[in-house]
Design a protein around this motif. Structure first.
Motif, PDB file in Angstrom:
ATOM      1  N   GLY A  33      62.030  43.175  54.597  1.00 32.63           N
ATOM      2  CA  GLY A  33      62.080  43.648  55.975  1.00 32.63           C
ATOM      3  C   GLY A  33      60.794  43.365  56.728  1.00 32.63           C
ATOM      4  N   ARG A  34      59.683  43.370  56.035  1.00 29.88           N
ATOM      5  CA  ARG A  34      58.416  43.037  56.689  1.00 29.88           C
ATOM      6  C   ARG A  34      58.327  41.546  57.000  1.00 29.88           C
ATOM      7  NH1 ARG A  34      54.327  46.991  53.211  1.00 29.88           N
ATOM      8  NH2 ARG A  34      55.486  48.915  53.667  1.00 29.88           N
ATOM      9  N   PHE A  35      58.942  40.722  56.163  1.00 31.04           N
ATOM     10  CA  PHE A  35      59.027  39.299  56.499  1.00 31.04           C
ATOM     11  C   PHE A  35      59.836  39.103  57.773  1.00 31.04           C
ATOM     12  CE2 PHE A  35      58.202  38.353  51.861  1.00 31.04           C
ATOM     13  CZ  PHE A  35      56.960  37.787  52.084  1.00 31.04           C
ATOM     14  N   TRP A  36      60.945  39.854  57.924  1.00 30.97           N
ATOM     15  CA  TRP A  36      61.731  39.769  59.154  1.00 30.97           C
ATOM     16  C   TRP A  36      60.888  40.185  60.351  1.00 30.97           C
ATOM     17  CZ3 TRP A  36      62.858  43.583  62.702  1.00 30.97           C
ATOM     18  CH2 TRP A  36      63.764  43.235  63.715  1.00 30.97           C
ATOM     19  N   LEU A  37      60.063  41.198  60.169  1.00 32.36           N
ATOM     20  CA  LEU A  37      59.218  41.659  61.270  1.00 32.36           C
ATOM     21  C   LEU A  37      58.208  40.594  61.679  1.00 32.36           C
ATOM     22  CD1 LEU A  37      58.485  44.065  63.077  1.00 32.36           C
ATOM     23  CD2 LEU A  37      56.899  44.817  61.309  1.00 32.36           C
ATOM     24  N   VAL A  38      57.651  39.874  60.698  1.00 36.15           N
ATOM     25  CA  VAL A  38      56.713  38.799  61.010  1.00 36.15           C
ATOM     26  C   VAL A  38      57.410  37.691  61.796  1.00 36.15           C
ATOM     27  CG1 VAL A  38      55.291  36.977  59.996  1.00 36.15           C
ATOM     28  CG2 VAL A  38      55.187  39.290  59.071  1.00 36.15           C
ATOM     29  N   LEU A  77      58.005  38.969  65.397  1.00 37.74           N
ATOM     30  CA  LEU A  77      56.827  39.083  66.249  1.00 37.74           C
ATOM     31  C   LEU A  77      56.216  37.726  66.578  1.00 37.74           C
ATOM     32  CD1 LEU A  77      55.052  42.190  64.649  1.00 37.74           C
ATOM     33  CD2 LEU A  77      56.375  42.110  66.746  1.00 37.74           C
ATOM     34  N   LEU A  78      56.108  36.846  65.577  1.00 40.90           N
ATOM     35  CA  LEU A  78      55.413  35.577  65.792  1.00 40.90           C
ATOM     36  C   LEU A  78      56.312  34.518  66.409  1.00 40.90           C
ATOM     37  CD1 LEU A  78      53.210  35.211  62.576  1.00 40.90           C
ATOM     38  CD2 LEU A  78      52.553  36.018  64.834  1.00 40.90           C
ATOM     39  N   PHE A  79      57.480  34.295  65.801  1.00 39.93           N
ATOM     40  CA  PHE A  79      58.303  33.155  66.194  1.00 39.93           C
ATOM     41  C   PHE A  79      59.312  33.498  67.276  1.00 39.93           C
ATOM     42  CE2 PHE A  79      56.948  32.296  61.828  1.00 39.93           C
ATOM     43  CZ  PHE A  79      56.345  31.069  62.002  1.00 39.93           C
ATOM     44  N   ARG A  80      59.374  34.749  67.674  1.00 36.81           N
ATOM     45  CA  ARG A  80      60.282  35.087  68.767  1.00 36.81           C
ATOM     46  C   ARG A  80      59.526  35.663  69.945  1.00 36.81           C
ATOM     47  NH1 ARG A  80      65.914  37.055  66.069  1.00 36.81           N
ATOM     48  NH2 ARG A  80      66.984  35.101  66.460  1.00 36.81           N
ATOM     49  N   ILE A  81      58.918  36.817  69.751  1.00 35.30           N
ATOM     50  CA  ILE A  81      58.264  37.472  70.882  1.00 35.30           C
ATOM     51  C   ILE A  81      57.081  36.648  71.380  1.00 35.30           C
ATOM     52  CG2 ILE A  81      56.961  39.514  71.556  1.00 35.30           C
ATOM     53  CD1 ILE A  81      58.755  41.185  69.831  1.00 35.30           C
ATOM     54  N   VAL A  94      65.307  29.734  64.066  1.00 33.81           N
ATOM     55  CA  VAL A  94      64.645  31.024  63.847  1.00 33.81           C
ATOM     56  C   VAL A  94      65.688  32.141  63.741  1.00 33.81           C
ATOM     57  CG1 VAL A  94      63.108  32.733  64.892  1.00 33.81           C
ATOM     58  CG2 VAL A  94      62.479  30.335  64.891  1.00 33.81           C
ATOM     59  N   GLY A  95      66.738  32.056  64.555  1.00 31.29           N
ATOM     60  CA  GLY A  95      67.799  33.058  64.469  1.00 31.29           C
ATOM     61  C   GLY A  95      68.518  33.023  63.141  1.00 31.29           C
TER      62      GLY A  95
END
Length: 239
Positions: A22-27, A30-34, A181-182
């Motif tokens: 789940g933390r990988f998903w958060l990275v 944050l980085l590759f989307r937002i 990315v999606g």
């Protein structure tokens, strides 16, 4: 960037309850989307409507053709995608803070994790549904290539009108990147859901441990460490 910072802080609070995947998903979020959407996406799509040029001067023809070519602006669609993906995580954080603030709802960390895990699993399921829905919507609305020429035959255009899109190659590359990315984000969410379902609810420390028997001290025969199990029979003392 202020609204993106607020959203990032909400997502960052989720990692307290997330496993490693789940933390990988958060990275990735944050980085590759937002970050990419806030820094690059706005520059790519900011002149989308102004640079949409049609070979006619008929009043109202250009807006109608632009609406036919792009029912939803690429940039607004991607922003709405990020907001919807972040909503389940943000709602879970609000719920967790609310539960921790209730009187008598504290308890040990293992007990809190046990109560919150079903709600976290529900937020992951909602995230997966939103991810797959938006990937399908992106494929149906825009496809995987931005065409440089759009032919419009809608009223009030008097005849066939040719309209030209600005920077179609750059926008195509960005759409491909965002779609990949999606897919990565959806796979990470599925892996996180499988991990949570396989792991099950957390077990409180010490709830299922068997008491360990103390072994004999060095130099003592086996069974001496357990001590007498009953009263000693009386016998004669030998001097």
């Amino acid at each position: 960037m202020g609204e993106w910072g607020f959203l990032s802080s909400l997502l960052d609070a989720v990692q307290e309850h997330s496993p490693m995947v789940g933390r990988f998903w958060l990275v990735v979020m944050l980085l590759f989307r937002i970050l990419v959407l806030a820094t690059v996406g706005s520059d790519v799509f900011e002149d989308e409507q102004e640079e949409f040029v049609c070979n006619t001067q008929q009043p109202g023809c250009k807006p109608v053709c632009y609406d036919a070519a792009f029912p939803i602006s690429h940039y607004r669609f991607l922003v709405f995608h990020v907001v919807v993906l972040s909503a389940p995580a943000a709602l879970f954080v609000i719920f967790a803070v609310h539960q921790a603030a209730k009187p008598g709802r504290g308890g040990a960390p293992g007990q809190r994790a046990r109560r919150l895990q079903p709600f976290y699993v529900g937020s992951v399921v909602a995230r997966i549904a939103a991810e797959l829905g938006f990937l399908l919507g992106q494929a149906l609305l825009y496809g995987f290539r931005v065409q440089p020429l759009f032919v419009c035959r809608r009223r009030p255009c008097p005849h066939r009108v040719d309209c030209f899109v600005s920077r179609p190659t750059e926008k195509t590359v960005f759409i491909h990147f965002y779609f990949v990315v999606g897919l990565v984000s959806a796979l990470l969410s599925l892996a996180e859901l499988a991990h949570l379902l396989r792991k099950g609810p957390p077990v409180r420390p010490g709830c299922c441990r068997r008491p360990q028997e103390r072994g004999p001290a060095p130099g003592q025969p086996a069974g001496a460490a357990e001590g007498p199990r009953g009263p000693h029979p009386r016998g004669d003392l030998t001097v």
